[in-house]
Design a protein around this motif. Sequence first.
Motif, PDB file in Angstrom:
ATOM      1  N   HIS A   7      46.921  -8.942  44.414  1.00 22.30           N
ATOM      2  CA  HIS A   7      48.243  -8.336  44.374  1.00 22.30           C
ATOM      3  C   HIS A   7      48.172  -7.113  43.459  1.00 22.30           C
ATOM      4  CE1 HIS A   7      52.419  -7.869  42.885  1.00 22.30           C
ATOM      5  NE2 HIS A   7      52.689  -8.092  44.148  1.00 22.30           N
ATOM      6  N   PHE A  54      50.416  -3.928  41.785  1.00 23.81           N
ATOM      7  CA  PHE A  54      51.789  -3.534  41.460  1.00 23.81           C
ATOM      8  C   PHE A  54      51.764  -2.253  40.635  1.00 23.81           C
ATOM      9  CE2 PHE A  54      55.380  -3.714  38.456  1.00 23.81           C
ATOM     10  CZ  PHE A  54      56.437  -3.741  39.347  1.00 23.81           C
ATOM     11  N   CYS A 113      53.767   0.086  38.052  1.00 22.93           N
ATOM     12  CA  CYS A 113      54.822  -0.148  37.055  1.00 22.93           C
ATOM     13  C   CYS A 113      55.720   1.077  36.856  1.00 22.93           C
ATOM     14  CB  CYS A 113      54.185  -0.528  35.723  1.00 22.93           C
ATOM     15  SG  CYS A 113      53.126  -1.967  35.785  1.00 22.93           S
ATOM     16  N   SER A 162      56.574  -0.824  45.848  1.00 22.29           N
ATOM     17  CA  SER A 162      55.826  -0.794  44.591  1.00 22.29           C
ATOM     18  C   SER A 162      54.710  -1.821  44.514  1.00 22.29           C
ATOM     19  CB  SER A 162      56.791  -1.005  43.417  1.00 22.29           C
ATOM     20  OG  SER A 162      57.462  -2.243  43.570  1.00 22.29           O
ATOM     21  N   GLU A 163      54.458  -2.543  45.596  1.00 21.09           N
ATOM     22  CA  GLU A 163      53.421  -3.577  45.546  1.00 21.09           C
ATOM     23  C   GLU A 163      52.733  -3.746  46.891  1.00 21.09           C
ATOM     24  OE1 GLU A 163      55.036  -7.502  44.878  1.00 21.09           O
ATOM     25  OE2 GLU A 163      56.845  -6.972  45.958  1.00 21.09           O
ATOM     26  N   THR A 165      49.884  -6.765  48.701  1.00 22.21           N
ATOM     27  CA  THR A 165      49.061  -7.957  48.598  1.00 22.21           C
ATOM     28  C   THR A 165      47.990  -7.860  49.668  1.00 22.21           C
ATOM     29  OG1 THR A 165      50.908  -9.270  47.760  1.00 22.21           O
ATOM     30  CG2 THR A 165      49.015 -10.479  48.647  1.00 22.21           C
ATOM     31  N   LEU A 201      48.958   0.443  36.729  1.00 24.31           N
ATOM     32  CA  LEU A 201      48.950  -0.569  37.782  1.00 24.31           C
ATOM     33  C   LEU A 201      48.492  -1.891  37.204  1.00 24.31           C
ATOM     34  CD1 LEU A 201      47.753   2.297  39.175  1.00 24.31           C
ATOM     35  CD2 LEU A 201      48.230   0.890  41.153  1.00 24.31           C
TER      36      LEU A 201
END
Length: 139
Positions: A39, A41, A43, A99-100, A102, A132
């Motif tokens: 995952h 992400f 920030c 923003s993410e 997987t 990140l």
Amino acid sequence: MPTQQFEFTVETTGRGTYELTAALSERLANCGVRTGLCHVFVCHTSASLMLCENADPDVRRDLEALMSRMIPDGDPLFVHQNEGPDDMPAHARSVLTGSELTLPVREGRPALGTWQGVFLWEHRTGGQHRRLIVTVQGD
């Protein structure tokens, strides 16, 4: 193997896409996870992540052109301009693109398609330091 988490930063020089595939692959290889999930992400509220065509940069140029047409800088529709005319458009672009991500992990690498790459999409016109967080789960 327990869940692992690490951070890294990307220095941008302004609006555009920055490929993360090699850096992410290298960090995954060092994690020791052979099969699982990764995952990623970002920030920040004015940058996003995307899985995109990595062979022809015209695809990403065209996406930027589309986004500029849909959400132009300085649009009088926007009230929020605390950091300039690209401020609210950058936030809107980020919300629309996400923003993410997987990704599946196979044999210690991101299991991507032949022409897929992982990209940070910088939506601000000036350079930024983007942080990140990557979380890896698996065996």
